[in-house]
Design a protein around this motif. Structure first.
Motif, mmCIF file in Angstrom:
data_model
loop_
_atom_site.group_PDB
_atom_site.id
_atom_site.type_symbol
_atom_site.label_atom_id
_atom_site.label_comp_id
_atom_site.label_asym_id
_atom_site.label_seq_id
_atom_site.Cartn_x
_atom_site.Cartn_y
_atom_site.Cartn_z
ATOM 1 N N HIS A 474 -4.594 9.622 2.358
ATOM 2 C CA HIS A 474 -4.827 8.541 3.322
ATOM 3 C C HIS A 474 -3.767 8.331 4.053
ATOM 4 O O HIS A 474 -2.679 8.288 3.959
ATOM 5 N N PHE A 475 -4.000 8.745 5.627
ATOM 6 C CA PHE A 475 -3.187 8.743 6.410
ATOM 7 C C PHE A 475 -3.261 7.103 7.415
ATOM 8 O O PHE A 475 -4.257 6.953 8.073
ATOM 9 N N GLN A 476 -2.272 6.234 6.956
ATOM 10 C CA GLN A 476 -2.286 4.815 7.284
ATOM 11 C C GLN A 476 -2.070 4.618 8.779
ATOM 12 O O GLN A 476 -2.402 3.704 9.295
ATOM 13 N N ASN A 477 -1.134 5.591 9.123
ATOM 14 C CA ASN A 477 -0.310 5.339 10.450
ATOM 15 C C ASN A 477 -0.247 3.861 10.855
ATOM 16 O O ASN A 477 -0.649 3.333 11.593
ATOM 17 N N LEU A 478 0.677 3.029 9.901
ATOM 18 C CA LEU A 478 0.975 1.643 9.997
ATOM 19 C C LEU A 478 1.451 1.345 11.459
ATOM 20 O O LEU A 478 2.392 2.139 12.019
ATOM 21 N N PRO A 479 0.960 0.321 12.048
ATOM 22 C CA PRO A 479 1.130 0.207 13.582
ATOM 23 C C PRO A 479 2.782 -0.154 13.463
ATOM 24 O O PRO A 479 3.314 -0.021 14.860
ATOM 25 N N PHE A 480 3.513 -0.712 12.704
ATOM 26 C CA PHE A 480 4.856 -1.084 13.051
ATOM 27 C C PHE A 480 5.693 0.032 13.286
ATOM 28 O O PHE A 480 6.806 0.026 14.076
ATOM 29 N N TYR A 481 5.191 1.223 13.051
ATOM 30 C CA TYR A 481 6.104 2.435 13.066
ATOM 31 C C TYR A 481 6.064 3.085 14.639
ATOM 32 O O TYR A 481 6.806 3.809 14.912
ATOM 33 N N LYS A 488 11.753 0.259 15.496
ATOM 34 C CA LYS A 488 10.639 0.209 15.169
ATOM 35 C C LYS A 488 10.093 -1.490 15.375
ATOM 36 O O LYS A 488 11.073 -2.440 15.358
ATOM 37 N N LYS A 489 8.944 -1.967 15.374
ATOM 38 C CA LYS A 489 8.445 -3.370 15.488
ATOM 39 C C LYS A 489 8.430 -3.786 14.242
ATOM 40 O O LYS A 489 8.304 -3.304 13.239
ATOM 41 N N PRO A 490 8.690 -5.210 14.177
ATOM 42 C CA PRO A 490 8.689 -5.930 13.105
ATOM 43 C C PRO A 490 7.173 -5.656 12.420
ATOM 44 O O PRO A 490 6.275 -5.476 13.146
ATOM 45 N N HIS A 491 7.171 -5.481 10.986
ATOM 46 C CA HIS A 491 6.073 -5.560 10.343
ATOM 47 C C HIS A 491 5.004 -6.569 10.590
ATOM 48 O O HIS A 491 5.576 -7.742 10.609
ATOM 49 N N SER A 492 3.706 -6.483 10.655
ATOM 50 C CA SER A 492 2.884 -7.662 10.930
ATOM 51 C C SER A 492 1.884 -7.669 9.747
ATOM 52 O O SER A 492 1.739 -6.728 8.929
ATOM 53 N N GLY A 522 15.600 2.682 8.136
ATOM 54 C CA GLY A 522 14.929 1.520 7.414
ATOM 55 C C GLY A 522 13.254 1.553 7.358
ATOM 56 O O GLY A 522 12.751 0.625 6.695
ATOM 57 N N THR A 523 12.748 2.675 7.442
ATOM 58 C CA THR A 523 11.440 2.963 7.381
ATOM 59 C C THR A 523 10.924 2.596 5.835
ATOM 60 O O THR A 523 9.840 2.005 5.568
ATOM 61 N N HIS A 524 11.621 3.111 4.990
ATOM 62 C CA HIS A 524 11.678 2.804 3.494
ATOM 63 C C HIS A 524 11.603 1.316 3.392
ATOM 64 O O HIS A 524 10.529 1.066 2.518
ATOM 65 N N ARG A 525 12.346 0.799 3.669
ATOM 66 C CA ARG A 525 12.404 -0.711 3.394
ATOM 67 C C ARG A 525 11.514 -1.487 3.848
ATOM 68 O O ARG A 525 10.771 -2.338 3.101
ATOM 69 N N VAL A 526 10.832 -1.085 5.130
ATOM 70 C CA VAL A 526 9.973 -1.854 5.846
ATOM 71 C C VAL A 526 8.487 -1.602 4.938
ATOM 72 O O VAL A 526 7.565 -2.399 4.566
ATOM 73 N N CYS A 527 8.302 -0.318 4.643
ATOM 74 C CA CYS A 527 7.036 0.198 4.016
ATOM 75 C C CYS A 527 6.975 -0.421 2.654
ATOM 76 O O CYS A 527 5.949 -0.787 2.033
ATOM 77 N N LEU A 528 8.265 -0.667 1.923
ATOM 78 C CA LEU A 528 8.126 -1.251 0.497
ATOM 79 C C LEU A 528 7.805 -2.664 0.829
ATOM 80 O O LEU A 528 7.031 -3.191 -0.212
ATOM 81 N N LYS A 529 8.320 -3.287 1.749
ATOM 82 C CA LYS A 529 7.882 -5.007 1.809
ATOM 83 C C LYS A 529 6.543 -5.066 2.262
ATOM 84 O O LYS A 529 5.924 -5.854 1.615
ATOM 85 N N ILE A 530 5.864 -4.000 2.856
ATOM 86 C CA ILE A 530 4.526 -4.267 3.295
ATOM 87 C C ILE A 530 3.607 -4.112 1.898
ATOM 88 O O ILE A 530 2.687 -4.848 1.698
ATOM 89 N N VAL A 531 3.975 -2.960 1.115
ATOM 90 C CA VAL A 531 3.248 -2.805 -0.434
ATOM 91 C C VAL A 531 3.409 -4.151 -1.248
ATOM 92 O O VAL A 531 2.569 -4.762 -1.446
#
Length: 638
Positions: A474-481, A488-492, A522-531
């Motif tokens: 599954h390729f999510q291509n999260l918008p923050f990235y 990167k943009k703050p996650h939303s 910091g991508t890992h940190r943001v991705c974990l926070k989203i999860v």
């Protein structure tokens, strides 16, 4: 709030600088921002100025966010504030995307009412001939304004403050310096390659910093924990410039829990004072003692414990033998060859449940290769044992693809369709763009798309090799990235909703996510926070399946869990280690040289192999079975 440990000065007896430990970098940043704001308001009562020494980098950004918030929501004025920035790369044009002029404008100055004439940043556009004159004038301006009231600092992994690298003297003033290789490596991700990082910088000197009336040094994350320990508890020496701050009469270190994790009072509190022993602390202390003495756990004696401040533990438990056996069994029970649970087995002391079997397993991979790098052996084991394995690639990873990879793939496409005039036209346009591209320049949307497709193709290749069905990728291509830049943009809510929907669609029995928080940008940190936030929302919505879902956190690409924290360790034999490396090799655009190597120049497969083998070595040294390699996990409990 700061850690309650700080109330006991005895616990801080090894610390030569006053330290405050906060639960999070956000809480710590708010504390610092409030102190600055309070001083500004106090001086406004007497119509006096405040002189601030400011830092750049990721550490102070949240402080600046809070100051902007105070300005907009609390009418905090900055008209009486004069600022002097610590440093700037040299040479560096002020309009460059890498300049600290641009950084400060974006994060602070463009959003507050500070007078432009009160802003001072070292001029990276100086010529070699006049840069010394500029540095002398910079010092004179600081003195003319009465010196710095509050100096904000970060700290580099070399222990540098500002750009004062190892070897800087206590009396040094503003000057041009040559940057240490470690500093260059740390900056490489921001400059899209080590070769693009300026080798020099203009920096305030140690003497200039030490002349400030108040110094606040901030540090976040495990990556800073070792240098923080040296700076706070070590001897003063030029090889670690931050140790000079021990001389300052009004200096505080403001840390989050991760950055403070190696301080003696936190890492080994039994060396400081009597402890209140619980199972977690007993396990940590016993493993530490075993490693300290290079003795297997079951060989530790009463005398060993007493010699290192753990006599009260022996008194509480009764004997070293009882402690040893307790901890040995805890470690033994973390080891499993069945990461999805072993069917028809007693799972009372196993890290995963036996039922249901087979399980639906969902692996979140921040970048398109983190799954195989960090837990490739476990992924292969899950597939081999018949579980339904899904992989969610959270970001496209497109900024980590070198430009020549784009040309290589377009060459292939043209060879396949030599008469496709539209493709030829597009190729010429892309080649022209890349030929004139400057370091750090944002790729065109077409190039970003191609780079994303390159990484997607590599991820699918790795999935096929590992036996994961393509429909389960599954390729999510999260918008923050998707900014095309390192920043990167703050996650939303959009990122959280995409993750929420995937989880609710798959309804996994177990989820694996990256708890590896030391990646360079910091991508890992943001991705974990989203999860985490998606899980919290699912729980809030009372989705039934979530109550029976285990969430496991893996590491491996940048760091590894401490043995005392590991709750599931999966042995990897020589054959599966080779299979894991083969899966990593499928990510050809990241092979040989990565765009963002961080502080480790080795290839990712080399890092992963070394870390997995080191985990196995540590387990064996503690007295457990000898394995080729091991992957480790910590279970996150909401």
């Amino acid at each position: 709030m700061p850690d309650t440990l700080e109330k006991d000065t005895e616990l801080k007896k090894f610390e030569k600088i006053n330290t405050h430990v906060y639960d999070s970098s956000e809480a710590a940043s708010l504390y610092v921002a409030r102190e600055i704001a309070d001083l500004i308001k106090e001086r406004q009562k007497t119509s006096d100025n405040v002189v601030l020494g400011l830092a750049t980098g990721s550490t102070p950004t949240k402080v600046y966010d809070y100051l902007v918030k105070f300005h907009k929501e609390e009418s905090l004025s900055f008209k009486n504030v004069i600022t002097f920035n610590l440093d700037e790369y040299f040479p560096m044009q002020p309009d460059s995307i890498h300049s600290y002029v641009r950084f400060m404008n974006e994060h602070l100055f463009d959003h507050i009412d500070i007078l432009k004439e009160n802003i001072h940043i070292p001029d990276g556009s100086c010529t070699k001939e006049n840069v010394k004159e500029f540095c002398d004038a910079y010092e004179a301006k600081i003195e003319k304004n009465g010196g710095i009231d509050i100096q904000i600092l970060g700290i580099g992994r070399t222990g540098h403050i500002g750009f004062n690298e190892p070897g800087s003297s206590l009396s040094s003033k503003t000057r041009v310096v040559r940057l240490d290789r470690v500093t260059l490596l740390d900056a490489a991700s921001d400059f899209f390659g080590l070769e693009n990082v300026p080798a020099k910088a203009i920096t305030m000197g140690v003497g200039t910093i030490m002349a400030a009336k108040r110094i606040i040094l901030m540090a976040w994350g495990e990556g800073k924990s070792l240098i923080i320990k040296h700076a706070v508890e070590g001897e003063i020496k030029e090889s670690i410039p931050a140790t000079f701050l021990q001389h300052h009469v009004n200096c505080d270190f403001i840390l989050d829990e991760a950055a403070a994790s190696n301080l003696t009072r936190i890492h080994t509190p039994w060396l400081v004072s009597e402890c209140i022993w619980n199972d977690t602390l007993i396990k940590r202390a016993t493993i530490w003692l075993s490693e300290k003495l290079n003795k297997a756990i079951l060989k530790l004696t009463n005398e060993d414990y007493s010699e290192f401040g753990m006599g009260s533990l022996v008194a509480d438990i009764g004997s070293a033998e009882s402690i040893n056996l307790k901890v040995f069994n805890q470690l033994q029970q973390t080891i499993t060859g069945w990461p999805g649970g072993k069917p028809n087995a007693d799972d009372h002391n196993r890290p995963e449940r036996k039922s249901p079997f087979p399980k639906t397993s969902l692996i979140f991979s921040p970048h398109p290769d983190d799954d195989v790098i960090s837990m490739g052996g476990t992924l292969l084991r899950l597939v081999d044992q018949g579980h339904h394995v899904h992989v969610a690639y959270q970001t496209s990873g497109n900024i980590a693809v070198f430009d020549d990879e784009v040309i290589r793939f377009l060459d292939f496409a043209l060879d396949m369709q030599p008469n496709n005039h539209e493709l030829i036209k597009q190729f010429d346009k892309i080649r022209d763009f890349l030929k004139n591209k400057t370091p750090g320049q944002i790729d065109s949307p077409e190039i970003q798309k191609i780079k994303g497709l390159i990484r997607k193709g590599e991820a699918l290749s790795a999935c096929r090799y590992c036996g994961v069905e393509e429909d389960n990728a599954h390729f999510q291509n999260l918008p923050f990235y998707e900014t095309g830049t390192v920043k990167k943009k703050p996650h939303s809510q959009a990122d959280i909703q995409i993750t929420y929907d995937l989880l609710n669609k798959i309804k996994p029995n177990q989820v694996f996510a990256a708890g590896d928080l030391s990646d360079p940008h910091g991508t890992h940190r943001v991705c974990l926070k989203i999860v985490f936030e998606a899980f919290e929302q699912l729980k809030k919505d009372k989705v039934k399946w979530i109550d029976d879902c285990y969430l496991w956190l893996y590491r491996g690409a940048w760091q590894e869990w401490d043995v005392a924290d590991m709750e599931m360790t999966v042995p990897i034999g020589p054959k599966d280690m080779q299979r894991k490396k083969n899966a990593i090799f499928k990510h050809q655009s990241q092979k040989d040289a990565a765009m963002f190597p961080g502080n480790d120049e080795r290839e990712f497969w080399q890092r992963a192999e070394q870390r997995n083998k080191e985990t196995a070595r540590k387990y064996n040294a503690l007295g457990l079975a000898e394995y080729e390699a091991m992957e480790s996990f910590v279970r996150y409990k909401f």
